[in-house]
Design an enzyme around this catalytic site. Structure first.
Site, PDB file in Angstrom:
ATOM      1  N   LYS A   1      -1.053   6.500  -7.882  1.00  0.00           N
ATOM      2  CA  LYS A   1       0.330   6.002  -7.790  1.00  0.00           C
ATOM      3  C   LYS A   1       1.129   6.383  -9.019  1.00  0.00           C
ATOM      4  O   LYS A   1       2.342   6.569  -8.940  1.00  0.00           O
ATOM      5  CB  LYS A   1       0.351   4.489  -7.536  1.00  0.00           C
ATOM      6  CG  LYS A   1      -0.174   4.151  -6.155  1.00  0.00           C
ATOM      7  CD  LYS A   1       0.518   3.007  -5.453  1.00  0.00           C
ATOM      8  CE  LYS A   1       0.054   2.983  -4.007  1.00  0.00           C
ATOM      9  NZ  LYS A   1       0.461   1.839  -3.230  1.00  0.00           N
TER      10      LYS A   1
ATOM     11  N   LYS B   1      -5.526  10.290   2.640  1.00  0.00           N
ATOM     12  CA  LYS B   1      -5.520   9.040   3.410  1.00  0.00           C
ATOM     13  C   LYS B   1      -4.193   8.883   4.168  1.00  0.00           C
ATOM     14  O   LYS B   1      -3.140   9.212   3.627  1.00  0.00           O
ATOM     15  CB  LYS B   1      -5.680   7.873   2.418  1.00  0.00           C
ATOM     16  CG  LYS B   1      -5.790   6.506   3.056  1.00  0.00           C
ATOM     17  CD  LYS B   1      -5.851   5.397   2.002  1.00  0.00           C
ATOM     18  CE  LYS B   1      -4.474   4.956   1.561  1.00  0.00           C
ATOM     19  NZ  LYS B   1      -4.308   3.535   1.303  1.00  0.00           N
TER      20      LYS B   1
ATOM     21  N   LYS C   1       1.040   4.196   4.580  1.00  0.00           N
ATOM     22  CA  LYS C   1       2.324   3.773   5.130  1.00  0.00           C
ATOM     23  C   LYS C   1       3.493   4.254   4.281  1.00  0.00           C
ATOM     24  O   LYS C   1       4.623   4.322   4.756  1.00  0.00           O
ATOM     25  CB  LYS C   1       2.343   2.260   5.347  1.00  0.00           C
ATOM     26  CG  LYS C   1       2.220   1.407   4.107  1.00  0.00           C
ATOM     27  CD  LYS C   1       2.528  -0.038   4.469  1.00  0.00           C
ATOM     28  CE  LYS C   1       1.339  -0.969   4.343  1.00  0.00           C
ATOM     29  NZ  LYS C   1       1.020  -1.320   2.965  1.00  0.00           N
TER      30      LYS C   1
HETATM   31  P1  ATP Z   1       0.694   2.094   0.459  1.00  0.00           P
HETATM   32  O1  ATP Z   1       0.925   3.444   1.063  1.00  0.00           O
HETATM   33  O2  ATP Z   1       1.943   1.310   0.239  1.00  0.00           O
HETATM   34  O3  ATP Z   1      -0.225   2.122  -0.729  1.00  0.00           O
HETATM   35  P2  ATP Z   1      -1.357   1.554   2.401  1.00  0.00           P
HETATM   36  O4  ATP Z   1      -0.998   2.179   3.708  1.00  0.00           O
HETATM   37  O5  ATP Z   1      -2.388   2.209   1.565  1.00  0.00           O
HETATM   38  O6  ATP Z   1      -0.037   1.271   1.568  1.00  0.00           O
HETATM   39  P3  ATP Z   1      -2.153  -1.203   1.893  1.00  0.00           P
HETATM   40  O7  ATP Z   1      -1.200  -2.309   2.087  1.00  0.00           O
HETATM   41  O8  ATP Z   1      -2.373  -0.753   0.502  1.00  0.00           O
HETATM   42  O9  ATP Z   1      -1.766   0.080   2.759  1.00  0.00           O
HETATM   43  O10 ATP Z   1      -3.522  -1.559   2.570  1.00  0.00           O
HETATM   44  C1  ATP Z   1      -3.758  -2.608   3.479  1.00  0.00           C
HETATM   45  C2  ATP Z   1      -5.164  -2.501   4.003  1.00  0.00           C
HETATM   46  O11 ATP Z   1      -5.264  -1.358   4.867  1.00  0.00           O
HETATM   47  C3  ATP Z   1      -6.237  -2.285   2.916  1.00  0.00           C
HETATM   48  O12 ATP Z   1      -7.384  -3.018   3.247  1.00  0.00           O
HETATM   49  C4  ATP Z   1      -6.515  -0.818   2.980  1.00  0.00           C
HETATM   50  O13 ATP Z   1      -7.817  -0.497   2.550  1.00  0.00           O
HETATM   51  C5  ATP Z   1      -6.352  -0.538   4.461  1.00  0.00           C
HETATM   52  N1  ATP Z   1      -5.951   0.847   4.708  1.00  0.00           N
HETATM   53  C6  ATP Z   1      -4.813   1.446   4.298  1.00  0.00           C
HETATM   54  N2  ATP Z   1      -4.753   2.727   4.710  1.00  0.00           N
HETATM   55  C7  ATP Z   1      -5.905   2.956   5.405  1.00  0.00           C
HETATM   56  C8  ATP Z   1      -6.449   4.088   6.078  1.00  0.00           C
HETATM   57  N3  ATP Z   1      -5.792   5.235   6.123  1.00  0.00           N
HETATM   58  N4  ATP Z   1      -7.641   3.959   6.679  1.00  0.00           N
HETATM   59  C9  ATP Z   1      -8.316   2.780   6.657  1.00  0.00           C
HETATM   60  N5  ATP Z   1      -7.861   1.673   6.036  1.00  0.00           N
HETATM   61  C10 ATP Z   1      -6.681   1.745   5.406  1.00  0.00           C
END
Ligand code: ATP
Ligand code: LTN
Length: 332
Positions: A115, A197, A200
């Site tokens: 980040k 990954k 969002k």
């Molecule tokens: P950001 O992009 O804002 O960092 P994010 O999409 O990574 O957000 P988080 O809110 O950080 O989402 O994560 C919420 C939950 O979803 C966490 O338990 C994280 O491990 C899971 N998660 C996020 N992205 C994935 C993915 N691509 N595959 C599996 N699990 C995920």
């Protein structure tokens, strides 16, 4: 705190529209614990402000994330669903835990490194100490298990180290939690770059399938997904594109990778991508319908937020008071 009952705790940031990665890696697995565990699932708005947010959007997404928890099957009567900033003990315990967390430990966190590379103009102290706030979330509720995607394992392990360090100095303070990583769906990859990954906050909407995408968009995005050279539907780590699509198909149908290979033997990528799009759209349709109903009733969502915050505060207050007493803070 709960005698014989174990505790499950997790959180999702209202930092964007939720993706099928969030759904398959995290939220879908939360309800597995609803019957036998005391469960707390939080919308972590304080974590979300470690990167800049537009206030009106943060507010809207906080409602939406809570509604999505419920639409994904979390009954507010069986799970404590709440918003982090409504329970002030999180920030208070986070400060205390900052004093028991080493600079070197925080510097090693890969999410911080990623980040800070992505937001090079705003490498703030909150981004750096993000894992201590997460540890406070978890430890306030004497949590046993933390269901998360694999990207969060390192943070939960740091939380364990902090809890053990604190317990050594002040015995019997915290339960030491375990991360629980879903076997399938632990890491859903981007459709535009399957070595990254699915996230969002990705700027390319075609890389990401959102839980709330309509059927046509879901099918279109999977059709355009980057795949590898070759045409065989076979799981192979050297072929991350098709392997990622197989994981998604497996998660939504419950079929094993071998079953999928057999089902699509002789088919090309085009047919398979369409099938992945269709099963995803079918699986998400009931979640989307329930979400729309819930979001239309703001008063209901607010009543649930209030109830959840009251329930969570009751537990959080007890742990914080215990910590403060152990540390030697005067309690009147
Ligand atoms: P950001 O992009 O804002 O960092 P994010 O999409 O990574 O957000 P988080 O809110 O950080 O989402 O994560 C919420 C939950 O979803 C966490 O338990 C994280 O491990 C899971 N998660 C996020 N992205 C994935 C993915 N691509 N595959 C599996 N699990 C995920
Ligand atoms: N850091 C997590 C969200 C999060 C969390 C938590 C997850 C905040 N507090 C407590 C589990 C337990 C993420 O997904 N980025």
């Amino acid at each position: 705190m709960f005698k014989d009952q174990k505790v499950s705790y997790s959180g999702v940031q209202p930092s964007g529209n939720l993706t099928i990665g969030n759904y398959l890696g995290a939220i879908r697995n939360f309800s597995e614990y609803s019957e036998q565990y005391k469960t707390f699932y939080c919308v972590v708005d304080q974590h979300a402000i470690t990167v800049r947010q537009v206030p009106a959007e943060l507010r809207r997404r906080t409602y939406e994330t809570l509604a999505l928890y419920m639409a994904c099957g979390l009954d507010p009567e069986k799970n404590t669903l709440y918003v982090q900033s409504m329970v002030h003990e999180h920030a208070e315990l986070a400060w205390i835990l900052n004093c028991f967390t080493m600079f070197g430990e925080l510097s090693r966190m890969t999410q911080f490194k990623d980040k800070s590379a992505k937001h090079a103009d705003n490498i703030n102290a909150g981004l750096f100490t993000y894992p201590t706030l997460m540890a406070a979330d978890i430890l306030l509720y004497q949590t046993d298990v933390v269901p998360v995607g694999i990207d969060q394992k390192q943070h939960v392990e740091l939380c364990r180290d902090i809890a053990e360090r604190f317990n050594q100095l002040y015995p019997g303070t915290f339960t030491v939690p375990q991360p629980i990583i879903a076997k399938h769906g632990m890491k859903i990859m981007s459709l535009a770059d399957p070595t990254k990954k699915m996230s969002k906050s990705d700027e390319n909407p075609n890389a990401v399938v959102y839980i709330l995408d309509d059927r046509d968009s879901i099918i279109r995005k999977f059709k355009r997904a980057v795949t590898d050279s070759g045409s065989e539907i076979r799981y192979d780590e050297e072929k991350p594109g098709v392997s990622n699509l197989m994981t998604v198909y497996s998660c939504f149908t419950g079929k094993t990778l071998e079953e999928i290979e057999r089902e699509f033997a002789g088919c090309g990528y085009g047919d398979f991508k369409l099938a992945v799009g269709e099963v995803t759209a079918d699986a998400l349709a009931p979640v989307q319908n329930r979400f729309a109903e819930l979001l239309a009733d703001k008063a209901y969502l607010e009543a649930q937020m209030k109830k959840g915050a009251e329930e969570a505060s009751w537990y959080a207050r007890r742990t914080l008071a215990k910590v403060q007493k152990k540390l030697g803070f005067v309690q009147l």
